[in-house]
Design a protein around this motif. Sequence first.
Motif, PDB file in Angstrom:
ATOM      1  N   UNK A 126      -5.379  -3.009  -8.652  1.00  0.00           N
ATOM      2  CA  UNK A 126      -4.341  -2.021  -7.392  1.00  0.00           C
ATOM      3  C   UNK A 126      -3.585  -3.148  -6.101  1.00  0.00           C
ATOM      4  N   UNK A 127      -2.949  -3.378  -6.487  1.00  0.00           N
ATOM      5  CA  UNK A 127      -1.665  -3.479  -5.246  1.00  0.00           C
ATOM      6  C   UNK A 127      -2.700  -2.691  -3.513  1.00  0.00           C
ATOM      7  N   UNK A 128      -2.659  -4.061  -3.232  1.00  0.00           N
ATOM      8  CA  UNK A 128      -2.826  -3.946  -1.525  1.00  0.00           C
ATOM      9  C   UNK A 128      -1.543  -3.465  -0.675  1.00  0.00           C
ATOM     10  N   UNK A 129      -1.955  -2.370   0.087  1.00  0.00           N
ATOM     11  CA  UNK A 129      -0.691  -1.565   0.712  1.00  0.00           C
ATOM     12  C   UNK A 129      -0.153  -2.563   1.655  1.00  0.00           C
ATOM     13  N   UNK A 130       1.025  -2.515   2.575  1.00  0.00           N
ATOM     14  CA  UNK A 130       1.801  -3.305   3.360  1.00  0.00           C
ATOM     15  C   UNK A 130       1.494  -3.268   4.404  1.00  0.00           C
ATOM     16  N   UNK A 131       1.286  -3.804   5.133  1.00  0.00           N
ATOM     17  CA  UNK A 131       0.855  -4.090   6.416  1.00  0.00           C
ATOM     18  C   UNK A 131       1.256  -5.116   7.253  1.00  0.00           C
ATOM     19  N   UNK A 132       2.374  -4.594   8.218  1.00  0.00           N
ATOM     20  CA  UNK A 132       3.087  -5.998   8.316  1.00  0.00           C
ATOM     21  C   UNK A 132       3.802  -5.175   9.692  1.00  0.00           C
TER      22      UNK A 132
END
Lengths: 572, 78
Positions: free
Chosen positions: A413-419
Motif C-alpha cells: 500500500x502506498x504511503x500517504x502524502x505528508x507534505x
Amino acid sequence: MKILLTGNPNVGKSVLFNRLTGMDVISSNYPGTTIDYTKGYFNIQGERAELIDVPGIYSLEAASKAEETAVQMLKDGHVFINVIDATNLERGLNLTLQLIKQGKPLLVALNLFDETKHKGISIDVEKLEQVLGVPCIPTSALSGEGIKELVLKISDARVSDYVFDNSQRWNEIGKIISEVQKIKSKNHTFSEKLRDASIKPLTGIPLLVLVLLLTFTLIRFIGEGLISFVFEPFFEKGWSPAMLGLSELLGQSGLLHDLLIGKLVDGTIDYGQSFGLLTTGLFVPIGAVLPYVFAFYTVLAVLEDSGYLPRVAVMMDNLMHTAGLHGLAIIPMLLGFGCNVPGALATRVMETRKEKFISATLMSIAIPCMALQAMLFGILGPFGFKGLGIVFGTLIIVWFVIGLILKRIIKGTPPEIFLEIPPYRIPYFKGLVKKVWMRLRWFIKEAVPFVLLGVFIANLLYSTGIMQFIGRIASPVFDHLLGLPDDAAGALIIGFLRKDLAVGMLVPLNMTFQQLVVASVVLSMYFPCVATFAVLLKELGIRDMIKSTVIMVLSALITGSLINLLLTLSIS
Amino acid sequence: MKNILTINNLPVGQKGKIKTINGGYGLIQKLDALGIREGIEVARISTQWMKGPVIIRYGNSEVAIGHNMATKIVVEPV
C-alpha cells in the motif's frame, strides 16, 4: 575541511550554497528540490574548504530513504552550518538540538531573517547565541545579507556545551523560544487569504484548472512566437544562404557535403528533409525545440519559486491515488514534461519501491518531454486540434490505465502524502533568469550532441542499407498492426537516441493523418530516450528496468494498434 | 467530559489541541519531526474532496496530511 549545510527542507540551503561557492544548483520554493548532494569549494581566510549541500531533513531519526542518506552524510562532516528558517524557529531548533548532540563544531544561519519583520516576529540573536553556545548569524541568502558575516564566523564554529535531556527536547525548545522570540499577532494578511483560498477545494480546484490552462497557453504562445518571429527567420534568411554557400564550396556533392549539408531539395535547404549535421541537425534542437524548452522552463520556474507546486500536489493527491501514487508524484511528472531526465531523477522523492517503479514507468510512457511535444506541435499542428487532441488524450488515458493495472499487480500500500506547504513568495527575478539559463545551458549541452549523433547514425544506417533491412524485417508489425510504412522503422530506431529528431524523420515520409497520429503515439510511448534510460537504470536497478521496458514496448504496440484500428473504423 | 474528535472531523477554521496520536512509533516520529505532537494547538484549514489530504496550520507551518493519518490524530476543540 568538510563543511556541511544542513537543515529542514525548503529553508534556502541551496541558495546559500550558490552564494558561498558561486556554483549553480537548482533551488525552488518547495520541500525536496535538492535530491542529491552537491559539492563545492570556497575560501575561508585563504584556506580552501569543501562545502556540501545536503538534502533537507526534519529530524535525525530519518523517516524515509532519502532522509536516511542525508543523515548518513552528516557522519563525515567536520563542521555543520545549520540553516534555519527564522520565521519558523521552533521547528528549526528541533533539528539544531539534535545536531548539538552530535558533538561537532556548529554554527547556525538564521536564514530568511528579512521575512521575520513582515511577520511580526522578533528574535534576540545574542540571547540565542548565549543559550545555544554556538554562533548564530542572521542571513538572507536571496539578497545576500549576512553572508559575509557567516563566512567570517565559520572559524568560530564550536561544539556546544548546552546540556539537556533529549527526550524532553520540545520542552527545552519551548523554554528557548519564550526567552528569545516575541511575536506580535497580526491580522490576516492578503497572503494568508490567498493561501487558504488556493487550497480549499471549492476555490482551489477552479484556480488549479485556470493555472494549468494558463500555463499551457503561455508555453504555446511564447514557444510559437519565438519560432515564427525569431528562430524561423534566422534559419531561413540567415543560416540557409550561408549553408548554400558552403554547399557550393564543397561542390554540391560528395561524402562531406552529404554529411554536413545533406541533400538539397529543389536546389535549396529543406530543414525537414536535408538531414545534414549543419542543417537538420542544428535546426531540430535549436530552431524547433529550444524555443519551447525556453518557454516551458520560464513558466515552470515561476510556478516553482512561487510555492504553488506543493498545492498542486495536495489537490492532485486523489487523482494520483488511482495509480497507486500520492500527490507528490506530480513533481516528477511535471519535471518530465520539460525533460524526462530530471523527471527520472525526481522519482527519488517517492518513498517506496512500488511508487518509484510506477512513477518512473508512467513518466517514461505517458509524459512527452518538451522536445518531443514541440515536434508534435510541428507535424500535427497543421491538422488543427484533432491530431494533438487524439495523441494527448490517448497518453492521458494510457497513464491512468497502466497506473490502475500496476497499482493492482504490485504488492504494497502506498504511503500517504505528508507534505509541508510553504508560504507563497514572489519569485525573485534574478533567480528566475539564472534558473532558466542553467536549464537551457544543460539542454544545449546534453541535447544538441545527441541530435547530431542521431543525424550521423541515421545517415550511416541509410547509406549502408541497414535501415532499409530493418524496415523490411519490421514490416509485418508496422504494416499490419500499426498501418505504418516500413520507413517509419528508421524513426523508431533514432528515437532511442532523441525523440524530437525521430519525429523530424517522419516529415519526409509523406504519411497520412492517421499514420502520423499512430506514429506519434508509438514514438511517445515505446521507450524513453537513452539519456533517461541511463538514469532510470541507476535509479531502479536492472531487474525493475527490464520489467519497466517490457511494459513500455508492449503498451506502445497495443495502444498503437488500437488507435490504428479505431481510426480505420471511424473513417470507413 | 469534553468532546474529543479526530482532526479530519474538526470544523474548518476551528482550532484544536492535540490530545493523543493513535499510531505506532513510526507515525509519532514522523509527525514529531515536523513539530506535530501532543499538546500543541492546530487549526484545520481544509480537506480535499473524497477523503483527500487534510491541511492543518500550527505556528507558522502549514502541512498536508493524508486522510488516514489524520484520523489517528485526536484533538479537543478550543
